[in-house]
Design an enzyme around this catalytic site. Structure first.
Site, PDB file in Angstrom:
ATOM      1  N   ARG A 109       0.810  -1.218   0.000  1.00  0.00           N
ATOM      2  CA  ARG A 109       0.000   0.000   0.000  1.00  0.00           C
ATOM      3  C   ARG A 109       0.846   1.271   0.000  1.00  0.00           C
ATOM      4  O   ARG A 109       0.496   2.248  -0.630  1.00  0.00           O
ATOM      5  CB  ARG A 109      -0.937   0.038   1.230  1.00  0.00           C
ATOM      6  CG  ARG A 109      -1.746  -1.201   1.411  1.00  0.00           C
ATOM      7  CD  ARG A 109      -2.478  -1.247   2.743  1.00  0.00           C
ATOM      8  NE  ARG A 109      -1.711  -0.829   3.882  1.00  0.00           N
ATOM      9  CZ  ARG A 109      -0.783  -1.554   4.480  1.00  0.00           C
ATOM     10  NH1 ARG A 109      -0.467  -2.736   4.013  1.00  0.00           N
ATOM     11  NH2 ARG A 109      -0.128  -1.107   5.536  1.00  0.00           N
TER      12      ARG A 109
ATOM     13  N   LYS B  99      10.170   5.891   7.849  1.00  0.00           N
ATOM     14  CA  LYS B  99       9.162   6.102   6.813  1.00  0.00           C
ATOM     15  C   LYS B  99       9.206   7.513   6.245  1.00  0.00           C
ATOM     16  O   LYS B  99       9.198   7.711   5.020  1.00  0.00           O
ATOM     17  CB  LYS B  99       7.763   5.824   7.380  1.00  0.00           C
ATOM     18  CG  LYS B  99       7.410   4.364   7.526  1.00  0.00           C
ATOM     19  CD  LYS B  99       5.948   4.207   7.941  1.00  0.00           C
ATOM     20  CE  LYS B  99       5.549   2.740   7.964  1.00  0.00           C
ATOM     21  NZ  LYS B  99       4.131   2.563   8.350  1.00  0.00           N
TER      22      LYS B  99
ATOM     23  N   ASN C  54      -4.917   6.367  14.239  1.00  0.00           N
ATOM     24  CA  ASN C  54      -5.648   6.153  15.480  1.00  0.00           C
ATOM     25  C   ASN C  54      -6.386   7.415  15.883  1.00  0.00           C
ATOM     26  O   ASN C  54      -6.005   8.534  15.519  1.00  0.00           O
ATOM     27  CB  ASN C  54      -4.712   5.685  16.596  1.00  0.00           C
ATOM     28  CG  ASN C  54      -3.721   6.746  17.003  1.00  0.00           C
ATOM     29  OD1 ASN C  54      -3.998   7.573  17.858  1.00  0.00           O
ATOM     30  ND2 ASN C  54      -2.538   6.731  16.372  1.00  0.00           N
TER      31      ASN C  54
ATOM     32  N   CYS D 232     -16.173 -12.177  32.306  1.00  0.00           N
ATOM     33  CA  CYS D 232     -16.522 -13.548  32.666  1.00  0.00           C
ATOM     34  C   CYS D 232     -16.788 -14.387  31.423  1.00  0.00           C
ATOM     35  O   CYS D 232     -16.503 -15.585  31.397  1.00  0.00           O
ATOM     36  CB  CYS D 232     -17.734 -13.565  33.597  1.00  0.00           C
ATOM     37  SG  CYS D 232     -19.273 -13.020  32.839  1.00  0.00           S
TER      38      CYS D 232
END
Length: 1104
Positions: A531, A544, A593, A648
């Site tokens: 990509r 990068k 993010n 749980c």
């Protein structure tokens, strides 16, 4: 992951580098069959080479797909689609900007071959739209000039060229042919050949003309779509089924059902009404959020008892495409993108036909700004319209056609990027049958991107520059604005690479006054390469931002770019200081993010800078324009948090593989990372650590100390002998003391016994003993306090596993667990551990005692519980006892001892991390009768991999850059800007105006979230209060950060009235204002004269 509703997540930064070739001793295990490739019926065979090394355990991942490279793409397409892509040959004809973008996306996707066709030569005009051309290529054949740079994107794809006129017979060599610069007459001839060919050849015709674009698809008379949307089949957990006609099926209200009327579903695991478990597909009717009917009479069936899963059966869809000649006359429904322009596609359908006639008649494109040529186009459109019997347009927008004619020769990079993404995805669909094709015409225009002031024809004349094509649309004034822009790109991943390419071609920050700053603290990894196209395999491990900036400079040597490796956050505000932000023209987010996006959003709000936001998730992408004073900001609205499974459920009552994988990763991190890290924290400063635990005095502190004590006492391993002792004390207490005394045995044998003892018993603990304890505490016939069955849906009753060395998945788990456990103690790993036979021999030496369930064991069943630890009145006493024992253990250790915490890394198949997690999850799934997954699927879920492909990334950045023209042009209104959501899989395009900010009014004033009040002159507290009083506002509270500087309720605060605010900030708030900071911000709570609270903007107080 769509992090929120108006800005999608990009990719999560992860360590993705792997070894391209593994030695036979480093081959990984896979715990379950590949769900996407069930042809391997013997996937669990053990294969050994001549050296008795493990080659594969379980169904090894397909050798024909480089999963290191394609992992994010596999998360979107799956293996079968990827295999079809790898077998596909594609022709791309027309290597101007659009053709290059399409070819780039297909090469990154990994098709078998791409053939580039173009008979023309590179012109200076081409350089503003095509990233593979340089000024040195002018005069060369376009196809030949493209090969080298495109080949660098993926050496696995065969790239060839054709430079002479095509014949229709040549098309038979390809599965898909794409034309970006072809006459309508020739397109009809080629399409007819493709449509009638056996098998049909998929035909795509696309054009980009200035700010206008079109796509036409013809995949043949009977094209089968195997997967319409790419989503996993919907499922439901059954709560009840009635004996009726039609039968009513009710599901648990854990999650809403996604079934629709007409869907086909199959039933499984139904107890009682077993007639439904026959695998027959049944049709859904009267679908509701938690129930539905099926077209079946169940009155004579056995009564439903419990259990059952209902699963959607995804049906293939057959599409009958019309050939181009017929579709031109009868186009059917156009795919809409902007519902405020619902009348545009029919007009553009005629406009592109008129342009073809114009070129055929005059042998050229219309001249930019020529009214004569525009009138010719208008006349041709009217003429074509008059010939229509059906669908004749009553009104023709001549001004729109003038824009169309004026820019018709130009291939703008943002348009090429957008359509390159759309067409690239359509080619993938044609090759694979994955996702629903575009059926059949799509038209788009963005005339709002044009300058708000009218352009004179002289502004559009070429200047013998690489930007002439862009100047012919926008004029030289806007081009100057682009070149002088100061731009900040945050992030240099997939979005960042595309943005750099686009901006370099557009000439942004390429002037003497311009500057582009890009920052990213990540390094290049192998999985980025499908990509993040500015990177090559030889760049793996490099920064990068540095590599991306260097490569972008090759696209346009005039680009003034600075690459930084700083993460933009509060800690780096000395780098990205006030002066930096104040000088910016625009900010472009290329982040992965939400928290980072929110921080940049707040910075842009503060400094009133436009922010261009975008994100991708698989085949989806979206864009959001954040424009000062015109639109709401990014953080103005949030998506609800993702639903988390109760603790749980994850730990004791899983009912899907996600629960099992969540538990497996939690166990991995607890055993191999958190506990060793806690041990090291204690050893680094024992007194400070134990004091903190005493002060906490809670169940968490008790648990931490208990885990440390286990590692340093019962489980401490300094030598192989100690490791065996640890194994004996922790798991193998049944072994005789005499075993330890066999010190004359070789170290190799001792390690054999250690690994076998530890990990089989770990297996026994996880997948047998714990289950036996759970089912002892809650037997299959247990009931709740109100008398209902305890093991009712969605709970699944578990069964213990019987360990067997003949089960490769069991052995794979043992190998991964033993290796990683030994690593935490620094024990060398012998080569023989990877031998199935020798490992099995070692495991067979273990004698596992019978397990006896205990009474009174408390198992958490409360879905609201946030911790499995339970507090006790004896916690303090237990903590003190642990501390005393820890001190005794520490005194017996060498001073420099430290454990080796293992941080989870999903993208290295040689480290056994995913082997252990997949093994843990799949063994647990077997306990509960949950379908297992292969290691790749486990990696997607447990590693929280964000699906990503090049096509949606390209489309998003193209759309954003169309908005950039508006921002740098200036003067555009709210209704000129566009936010977009697109799903290339469906396909769906939804384009709309941004939402304006909320306006607050007070007297004759009004403000929004974009406003920041500025008070200069280093004022005192009294002067600030009076300044607000003059606005009709009575301040009763002033704070700096979390510190209160003034409150009208506190009489002593009156003594601060004549102090400088900067002094109060330093003295009261103890703030350190660095030299680069010229102001600080205070939050003021105010009332009006009627004692009504008024929310006012943040106030910036300048003291320098």
């Amino acid at each position: 992951m769509l992090p929120r509703k108006r800005a999608l997540g990009g990719e999560v930064p992860v360590n993705e580098e792997k070894q391209e070739e593994e030695s036979s001793s480093k081959r990984h295990c896979s715990a379950a069959n590949d769900n996407d490739n069930n042809n391997n019926k013997n996937g669990n065979d053990t294969i050994e080479d001549g050296n008795d090394n493990i080659m594969a355990l379980g169904n090894g991942n397909s050798p024909d797909i480089d999963e290191d490279l394609h992992s994010r793409q596999l998360a979107v397409y799956g293996r079968e689609t990827m295999r079809r892509l790898f077998a596909s040959n594609v022709l791309v004809s027309g290597m101007q900007g659009l053709g290059a973008e399409i070819a780039k996306n297909l090469i990154l996707a990994g098709v078998k071959s791409v053939t580039l066709h173009d008979e023309g030569v590179v012109e200076l005009w081409d350089l503003s739209g095509n990233f593979v051309f340089s000024e040195d290529d002018v005069g060369k054949n376009r196809a030949l000039a493209s090969v080298q740079k495109l080949q660098e994107l993926n050496n696995s794809v065969v790239i060839s060229t054709l430079t002479t006129e095509l014949t229709k017979e040549q098309l038979s060599d390809f599965q898909v042919v794409v034309f970006t610069d072809i006459s309508l007459e020739k397109a009809i001839e080629f399409d007819n050949y493709c449509h009638n060919h056996q098998p049909p050849i998929s035909f795509v015709k696309s054009e980009v003309r200035g700010l206008f674009g079109s796509v036409f698809c013809d995949f043949g008379p009977k094209f089968t779509v195997f997967d319409v949307d790419g989503k996993d089949p919907h499922t439901g957990i059954i709560a009840s089924i009635s004996n009726d006609n039609p039968a009513l099926v009710a599901c648990v209200d854990d999650e809403r059902l996604e079934f629709q009327d007409g869907d086909l579903v199959v039933f499984s695991e139904v107890n009682g009404m077993t007639e439904l478990n026959d695998g027959k597909a049944r049709k859904v009717k009267n679908a509701r959020p938690y129930s539905f009917n099926i077209e079946e009479d169940t009155t004579e069936y056995a009564a439903y008892v419990k259990g059952g899963i209902v699963t959607q059966v995804k049906q293939p869809k057959v599409l009958n495409f019309k050939p181009l000649r017929e579709a031109l006359r009868d186009p059917g429904d156009f795919l809409l993108s902007d519902f405020s322009k619902f009348d545009r596609p029919p007009l553009l359908h005629l406009a592109f036909q008129a342009l073809d006639k114009f070129k055929l008649e005059f042998g050229r494109f219309p001249v930019a700004g020529s009214e004569d040529d525009a009138q010719k186009i208008i006349s041709l459109v009217i003429s074509i319209n008059d010939t229509l019997s059906d669908g004749r347009l009553e009104v023709i927008d001549q001004n729109l056609l003038r824009h169309f004619a004026s820019g018709a020769r130009a291939v703008l990079n943002p348009m090429a990027a957008m359509f390159g993404g759309i067409v690239g995805q359509e080619v993938v669909k044609a090759c694979s049958g994955k996702f629903h094709p575009l059926f059949q015409f799509f038209y788009f225009e963005s005339v709002e991107s044009l300058p708000t002031e009218p352009l004179h024809p002289s502004d559009l004349k070429p200047l013998s520059s690489r930007y002439d094509a862009q100047i012919s649309v926008f004029g030289s004034k806007l081009q100057k604005n682009l070149e002088d822009a100061k731009v900040f790109i945050v992030g240099s991943g997939a979005l960042g690479c595309e943005f750099l390419k686009n901006l370099a071609l557009m000439g942004v920050s390429c002037g003497k006054q311009g500057k582009l700053t890009i920052t990213d603290d990540d390094v290049i990894e192998k999985s980025n390469l499908t990509r993040q196209f500015l990177f090559r395999d030889w760049n793996i491990g490099q920064a990068k931002s540095t590599v991306a900036a260097s490569t972008a400079g090759l696209i346009n040597p005039r680009l003034n770019i600075e690459a930084l490796q700083n993460r933009a956050r509060p800690e780096t505000e000395n780098v990205f200081d006030d002066e930096f932000w104040e000088n910016l023209s625009v900010v472009i987010n290329a982040l992965d993010n939400v928290n980072a996006r929110l921080y940049i959003d707040q910075r842009c709000l503060y400094f009133q800078k436009p922010l261009l936001e975008s994100g991708t998730l698989g085949a989806c992408c979206n864009t959001q324009m954040v424009i000062p004073h015109l639109t709401e900001n990014y953080g103005a609205s949030r998506d609800p948090p993702e639903k988390q499974a109760p603790m749980c459920t994850v730990h004791s009552f899983p009912h899907n593989i996600d629960h099992c994988l969540t538990w497996a990763r939690s166990e991995f991190e607890g055993l191999l990372e958190k506990t060793p890290a806690e041990v090291n924290s204690y050893l680094a400063n024992p007194n400070e650590y134990t004091s903190a635990m005493k002060n906490a005095g809670d169940a968490q502190a008790r648990d931490n100390l208990e885990r440390i004590l286990e590692c340093l006492d019962k489980e401490r391993c300094e030598t192989f002998q100690d490791s065996i002792s640890w194994a004996r004390l922790k798991y193998c207490f049944y072994l005789s003391i005499a075993f330890i005394k066999f010190t004359l045995y070789s170290i190799c044998l001792l390690l054999q016994l250690l690994i076998a003892c530890v990990d089989e018993t770990r297996f026994e603990d996880y997948f047998a003993n714990r289950v036996k304890q759970l089912t002892y505490t809650f037997p299959e016939d247990a009931t709740t306090s109100n008398g209902t069955p305890f093991w009712s849906a969605p709970k699944r009753f578990p069964r213990p596993l019987q360990f067997s060395v003949d089960d490769p998945s069991h052995l794979c788990f043992i190998m991964a667990a033993s290796i990683l456990r030994a690593e935490t103690f620094g024990i060398p790993i012998p080569d023989w551990v990877k031998s199935p036979r020798k490992l099995a021999d070692a495991v067979n030496k273990v004698m596992v005692p019978d397990f006896q369930p205990k009474k009174g064991v408390k198992i958490v069943t409360d879905e609201k519980a946030s911790s499995l630890s339970t507090s006790s009145i004896d916690d303090a006493a237990v903590i003190n006892e642990f501390i005393v024992k820890l001190e005794q253990s520490r005194n017996q250790m060498s001073p420099g001892f430290r454990m080796n915490p293992i941080q989870f890394e999903k993208d290295d198949d040689t480290n056994y991390h995913m082997d252990l997690i997949a093994g843990l999850a799949n063994m647990r799934a077997r306990n509960y009768g949950i379908p297992e997954v292969d290691k790749l699927k486990a990696k997607f879920i447990a590693g929280r991999i964000i699906p990503a492909i090049a096509t949606s990334t390209a489309m998003a950045t193209g759309l954003v850059c169309l908005e950039l023209y508006k921002i740098l042009g200036g003067g555009h209104k709210l209704e000129d800007y566009r936010n977009t959501f697109a799903n290339l899989a469906l396909p769906l395009f939804s384009i709309a105006e941004p939402v304006p900010p909320k306006v607050i009014e007070h007297k004759d004033m009004s403000w929004t979230v974009w406003d920041r009040w500025i008070l200069k002159g280093n004022p005192t507290l009294r002067e600030l209060l009076q300044w607000l009083k003059d606005k009709g506002l009575n301040a009763y509270s002033i704070s700096y950060g979390s510190c209160l500087l003034f409150n009208s309720m506190f009489p002593k605060h009156r003594e601060r009235m004549d102090k400088k605010l900067v002094d109060l900030v330093r003295e009261v708030a103890k703030a350190v204002l660095p030299p680069y900071r010229r102001h600080f911000d205070v939050v003021v709570a105010c009332e009006d004269d009627d004692d009504n609270d008024v929310d006012i903007p943040q106030i910036s107080v300048y003291f320098r």
